[in-house]
Design a protein around this motif. Structure first.
Motif, PDB file in Angstrom:
ATOM      1  N   ILE A  67       0.949  -1.296   0.071  1.00 60.39           N
ATOM      2  CA  ILE A  67      -0.047   0.042   0.131  1.00 60.39           C
ATOM      3  C   ILE A  67       0.971   1.334   0.067  1.00 60.39           C
ATOM      4  N   GLU A  68       2.006   1.328   0.830  1.00 62.56           N
ATOM      5  CA  GLU A  68       2.726   2.170   1.133  1.00 62.56           C
ATOM      6  C   GLU A  68       3.728   2.624  -0.337  1.00 62.56           C
ATOM      7  N   ALA A  69       3.987   1.667  -0.913  1.00 64.36           N
ATOM      8  CA  ALA A  69       4.835   1.738  -2.257  1.00 64.36           C
ATOM      9  C   ALA A  69       4.131   2.066  -3.095  1.00 64.36           C
ATOM     10  N   TRP A  73      -7.166   1.254   6.051  1.00 62.12           N
ATOM     11  CA  TRP A  73      -5.889   2.148   6.454  1.00 62.12           C
ATOM     12  C   TRP A  73      -6.811   3.734   6.024  1.00 62.12           C
ATOM     13  N   GLN A  74      -5.919   4.619   6.472  1.00 59.69           N
ATOM     14  CA  GLN A  74      -6.461   6.058   6.234  1.00 59.69           C
ATOM     15  C   GLN A  74      -5.157   6.516   5.300  1.00 59.69           C
ATOM     16  N   ARG A  75      -5.562   7.441   4.308  1.00 61.88           N
ATOM     17  CA  ARG A  75      -4.885   8.040   3.518  1.00 61.88           C
ATOM     18  C   ARG A  75      -5.074   9.490   3.849  1.00 61.88           C
ATOM     19  N   THR A  76      -4.160  10.439   4.107  1.00 61.71           N
ATOM     20  CA  THR A  76      -4.153  11.829   3.972  1.00 61.71           C
ATOM     21  C   THR A  76      -3.392  12.375   2.848  1.00 61.71           C
ATOM     22  N   LEU A  77      -3.996  13.083   1.862  1.00 56.60           N
ATOM     23  CA  LEU A  77      -3.407  13.632   0.844  1.00 56.60           C
ATOM     24  C   LEU A  77      -3.454  14.999   0.904  1.00 56.60           C
ATOM     25  N   ARG A  78      -2.320  15.817   0.196  1.00 57.78           N
ATOM     26  CA  ARG A  78      -2.296  17.128   0.458  1.00 57.78           C
ATOM     27  C   ARG A  78      -1.757  17.253  -0.815  1.00 57.78           C
ATOM     28  N   GLY A  79      -2.427  18.701  -1.499  1.00 59.10           N
ATOM     29  CA  GLY A  79      -1.684  18.972  -2.967  1.00 59.10           C
ATOM     30  C   GLY A  79      -2.556  20.299  -3.211  1.00 59.10           C
ATOM     31  N   LYS A  80      -1.794  21.301  -3.970  1.00 54.80           N
ATOM     32  CA  LYS A  80      -2.326  22.449  -4.416  1.00 54.80           C
ATOM     33  C   LYS A  80      -3.139  22.278  -5.496  1.00 54.80           C
ATOM     34  N   GLN A  81      -4.508  22.712  -5.647  1.00 59.49           N
ATOM     35  CA  GLN A  81      -5.234  22.546  -6.751  1.00 59.49           C
ATOM     36  C   GLN A  81      -5.309  23.402  -7.779  1.00 59.49           C
TER      37      GLN A  81
END
Length: 134
Positions: free
Chosen positions: A9-11, A79-87
């Motif tokens: 999952i991480e990879a 699992w939980q995925r936190t995503l960060r990005g500039k739109q």
């Protein structure tokens, strides 16, 4: 030797979402991969994954992903995925805001023969995009 499911999952998130290495999809996903999101079933194997990754990477620049494994079983991981990005681009009807968007996905992943075969996803991305417009 196969890697542990949580390592897969991480990879996969690092290679595909963060780095955009679409040629590596087959290293992580079965050819008949299915994802269930908001009551919809998306079938199509590797093409589904490719479209998802391309859509995210077109709409959000400098994406960062944080993974938190919540529950591990023999063939499933929650699992939980936190995503960060500039739109910086449009996303499914939401125009680009040029703002940082942080959203969370809750995912249950089922594995078959060491590959991701099926996933159930709940996301708050639409809600975050609505707030980003204000």
């Amino acid at each position: 030797m196969t890697r542990a499911n949580n390592a897969t999952i991480e990879a996969a998130n690092s290679a595909l979402i963060v780095s955009g290495k679409l040629k590596e999809i087959a290293l992580f996903f079965t050819t008949d991969y299915v994802v269930h999101v908001s009551g919809q079933d998306f079938k199509g194997g590797h093409n589904v994954v490719k479209r998802f990754v391309q859509t995210y990477r077109r709409a959000f620049s400098d994406i960062e992903v944080e993974i938190e494994i919540l529950v591990k079983a023999k063939n499933r991981v929650t699992w939980q995925r936190t995503l960060r990005g500039k739109q910086t681009g449009a996303f499914k009807g939401f125009p680009a805001t040029q703002r940082l968007v942080i959203w969370h996905d809750m995912i249950t992943t089922e594995f078959r023969d060491g590959l991701i075969a099926e996933e159930w996803v709940v996301t708050d991305l639409a809600e975050k995009l609505l707030f980003a417009r204000k």
